[in-house]
Design a protein around this motif. Structure first.
Motif, PDB file in Angstrom:
ATOM      1  N   ALA A 194       4.300   0.951   9.364  1.00  0.00           N
ATOM      2  CA  ALA A 194       4.789   1.095   7.992  1.00  0.00           C
ATOM      3  C   ALA A 194       6.081   0.315   7.799  1.00  0.00           C
ATOM      4  O   ALA A 194       6.903   0.219   8.703  1.00  0.00           O
ATOM      5  CB  ALA A 194       5.006   2.565   7.658  1.00  0.00           C
ATOM      6  N   SER A 195       6.254  -0.247   6.608  1.00  0.00           N
ATOM      7  CA  SER A 195       7.448  -1.041   6.310  1.00  0.00           C
ATOM      8  C   SER A 195       8.509  -0.250   5.557  1.00  0.00           C
ATOM      9  O   SER A 195       9.583  -0.763   5.282  1.00  0.00           O
ATOM     10  CB  SER A 195       7.065  -2.267   5.480  1.00  0.00           C
ATOM     11  N   GLY A 196       8.186   0.982   5.200  1.00  0.00           N
ATOM     12  CA  GLY A 196       9.152   1.784   4.479  1.00  0.00           C
ATOM     13  C   GLY A 196       8.539   3.120   4.116  1.00  0.00           C
ATOM     14  O   GLY A 196       7.396   3.397   4.455  1.00  0.00           O
ATOM     15  N   PHE A 197       9.320   3.960   3.457  1.00  0.00           N
ATOM     16  CA  PHE A 197       8.770   5.227   3.025  1.00  0.00           C
ATOM     17  C   PHE A 197       9.484   5.704   1.772  1.00  0.00           C
ATOM     18  O   PHE A 197      10.585   5.286   1.457  1.00  0.00           O
ATOM     19  CB  PHE A 197       8.824   6.278   4.131  1.00  0.00           C
ATOM     20  N   LEU A 203       4.177   7.708   1.733  1.00  0.00           N
ATOM     21  CA  LEU A 203       4.595   8.734   0.785  1.00  0.00           C
ATOM     22  C   LEU A 203       4.844  10.011   1.570  1.00  0.00           C
ATOM     23  O   LEU A 203       3.970  10.463   2.311  1.00  0.00           O
ATOM     24  CB  LEU A 203       3.510   8.966  -0.267  1.00  0.00           C
ATOM     25  N   THR A 204       6.032  10.587   1.432  1.00  0.00           N
ATOM     26  CA  THR A 204       6.375  11.715   2.285  1.00  0.00           C
ATOM     27  C   THR A 204       7.238  12.738   1.568  1.00  0.00           C
ATOM     28  O   THR A 204       7.710  12.531   0.451  1.00  0.00           O
ATOM     29  CB  THR A 204       7.096  11.231   3.558  1.00  0.00           C
ATOM     30  N   THR A 205       7.441  13.868   2.244  1.00  0.00           N
ATOM     31  CA  THR A 205       8.383  14.898   1.804  1.00  0.00           C
ATOM     32  C   THR A 205       9.257  15.220   3.005  1.00  0.00           C
ATOM     33  O   THR A 205       8.949  14.853   4.131  1.00  0.00           O
ATOM     34  CB  THR A 205       7.636  16.172   1.351  1.00  0.00           C
ATOM     35  N   PHE A 206      10.366  15.904   2.777  1.00  0.00           N
ATOM     36  CA  PHE A 206      11.288  16.174   3.883  1.00  0.00           C
ATOM     37  C   PHE A 206      10.644  16.970   5.013  1.00  0.00           C
ATOM     38  O   PHE A 206      11.022  16.847   6.162  1.00  0.00           O
ATOM     39  CB  PHE A 206      12.527  16.934   3.379  1.00  0.00           C
ATOM     40  N   ASP A 207       9.635  17.801   4.694  1.00  0.00           N
ATOM     41  CA  ASP A 207       9.029  18.602   5.756  1.00  0.00           C
ATOM     42  C   ASP A 207       8.015  17.816   6.580  1.00  0.00           C
ATOM     43  O   ASP A 207       7.352  18.363   7.450  1.00  0.00           O
ATOM     44  CB  ASP A 207       8.378  19.869   5.183  1.00  0.00           C
ATOM     45  N   LEU A 208       7.902  16.521   6.312  1.00  0.00           N
ATOM     46  CA  LEU A 208       6.990  15.678   7.095  1.00  0.00           C
ATOM     47  C   LEU A 208       7.760  14.640   7.907  1.00  0.00           C
ATOM     48  O   LEU A 208       7.243  13.597   8.257  1.00  0.00           O
ATOM     49  CB  LEU A 208       5.999  14.964   6.166  1.00  0.00           C
ATOM     50  N   ASP A 209       9.031  14.957   8.202  1.00  0.00           N
ATOM     51  CA  ASP A 209       9.892  13.990   8.886  1.00  0.00           C
ATOM     52  C   ASP A 209       9.262  13.385  10.135  1.00  0.00           C
ATOM     53  O   ASP A 209       9.350  12.195  10.364  1.00  0.00           O
ATOM     54  CB  ASP A 209      11.215  14.657   9.287  1.00  0.00           C
ATOM     55  N   GLU A 210       8.643  14.249  10.959  1.00  0.00           N
ATOM     56  CA  GLU A 210       8.124  13.743  12.233  1.00  0.00           C
ATOM     57  C   GLU A 210       7.025  12.715  12.019  1.00  0.00           C
ATOM     58  O   GLU A 210       6.853  11.799  12.811  1.00  0.00           O
ATOM     59  CB  GLU A 210       7.605  14.902  13.102  1.00  0.00           C
ATOM     60  N   VAL A 237       0.849  -1.197   0.000  1.00  0.00           N
ATOM     61  CA  VAL A 237       0.000   0.000   0.000  1.00  0.00           C
ATOM     62  C   VAL A 237       0.882   1.244   0.000  1.00  0.00           C
ATOM     63  O   VAL A 237       1.724   1.408   0.896  1.00  0.00           O
ATOM     64  CB  VAL A 237      -0.921   0.039   1.246  1.00  0.00           C
ATOM     65  N   LEU A 238       0.718   2.102  -1.012  1.00  0.00           N
ATOM     66  CA  LEU A 238       1.379   3.402  -1.018  1.00  0.00           C
ATOM     67  C   LEU A 238       0.444   4.369  -0.301  1.00  0.00           C
ATOM     68  O   LEU A 238      -0.665   4.627  -0.764  1.00  0.00           O
ATOM     69  CB  LEU A 238       1.641   3.878  -2.454  1.00  0.00           C
ATOM     70  N   MET A 239       0.869   4.904   0.844  1.00  0.00           N
ATOM     71  CA  MET A 239      -0.023   5.652   1.733  1.00  0.00           C
ATOM     72  C   MET A 239       0.471   7.078   1.970  1.00  0.00           C
ATOM     73  O   MET A 239       1.553   7.288   2.518  1.00  0.00           O
ATOM     74  CB  MET A 239      -0.122   4.913   3.075  1.00  0.00           C
TER      75      MET A 239
END
Length: 222
Positions: A101-104, A84-91, A54-56
């Motif tokens: 989650a198994s990865g990002f 699915l993330t961006t650097f400004d969502l680190d936390e 699942v891409l979440m």
């Protein structure tokens, strides 16, 4: 013919879902089974149409990616979640890993990185391999609040070789690469990885790697 990886895409932006679907469905070994615009839609759809990966997205209406990931993990569906993330969502990423989650994956990653992430997470192997993900993990470890750092006694049960393997995992190397670097058979590395996960009580490689950074076994940027 090899098994086709069933993929779900959960993102509130239709354009993102359409783009990802186009790339994924172009591959002979994977197929998009579910598309959803929020966590609630995703959970309902996945209950009927099980998926492998699942891409979440994190930020979504009704039910966000963190809550959806936690509920999906608790349901025992067996689906592997890639946040699915961006650097400004680190936390959010660290919370997501703890939620199951198994990865990002960075949202602006090249298509080939996304496809590789889906395959590696599905196989259970080197989900930390992409350099962008390594940088993100190192950044996460650097900004992690001190009070969240676990006791280093978590590492006490590891043998010297198991510690070596964990350090190599934290640096993003696959089992094959670790075998080459430590001059041992790949089967031996797989055995060590399994023991590391069991001793640390880690669900997968991602949790083990986060623990390696949190306890200071591996320093950010090392």
């Amino acid at each position: 013919m090899s098994e086709v990886i069933r993929v779900a895409i959960v993102d509130d932006q239709q354009l993102v879902r359409a783009g990802f679907s186009l790339v994924i469905n172009s591959q002979p070994d994977m197929e998009v089974i579910v598309e959803a615009g929020d966590g609630l839609q995703a959970l309902r759809a996945l209950a009927t149409y099980p998926c492998d990966v699942v891409l979440m997205d994190v930020r979504m209406p009704n039910l966000d990616g963190l809550q959806a990931t936690a509920q999906l993990t608790e349901s025992g569906s067996g689906a592997k979640v890639i946040i699915l993330t961006t650097f400004d969502l680190d936390e959010y990423v660290l919370q997501a890993i703890r939620a199951g989650a198994s990865g990002f994956l960075l949202k602006d990653a090249p298509p080939e990185d996304m496809l590789e992430a889906i395959r590696t997470v599905h196989s259970g192997d080197a989900v930390i391999a992409p350099s962008s993900t390594r940088r993100l993990i190192e950044h996460l470890a650097h900004v992690l609040p001190t009070e969240q750092r676990p006791d280093t006694s978590a590492l006490a049960g590891l043998t010297e070789r198991e510690r070596e393997v964990l350090i190599e995992m934290a640096h993003g190397y696959s089992n094959t690469e670790i075998a080459e670097r430590l001059f041992v058979a790949e089967a031996t590395v797989k055995t060590h990885v399994g023991r590391v996960l069991a001793k640390l009580g880690a669900r997968d490689r991602v949790q083990a790697v986060i623990l390696a950074y949190e306890t200071g076994l591996v320093a950010p940027g090392s």
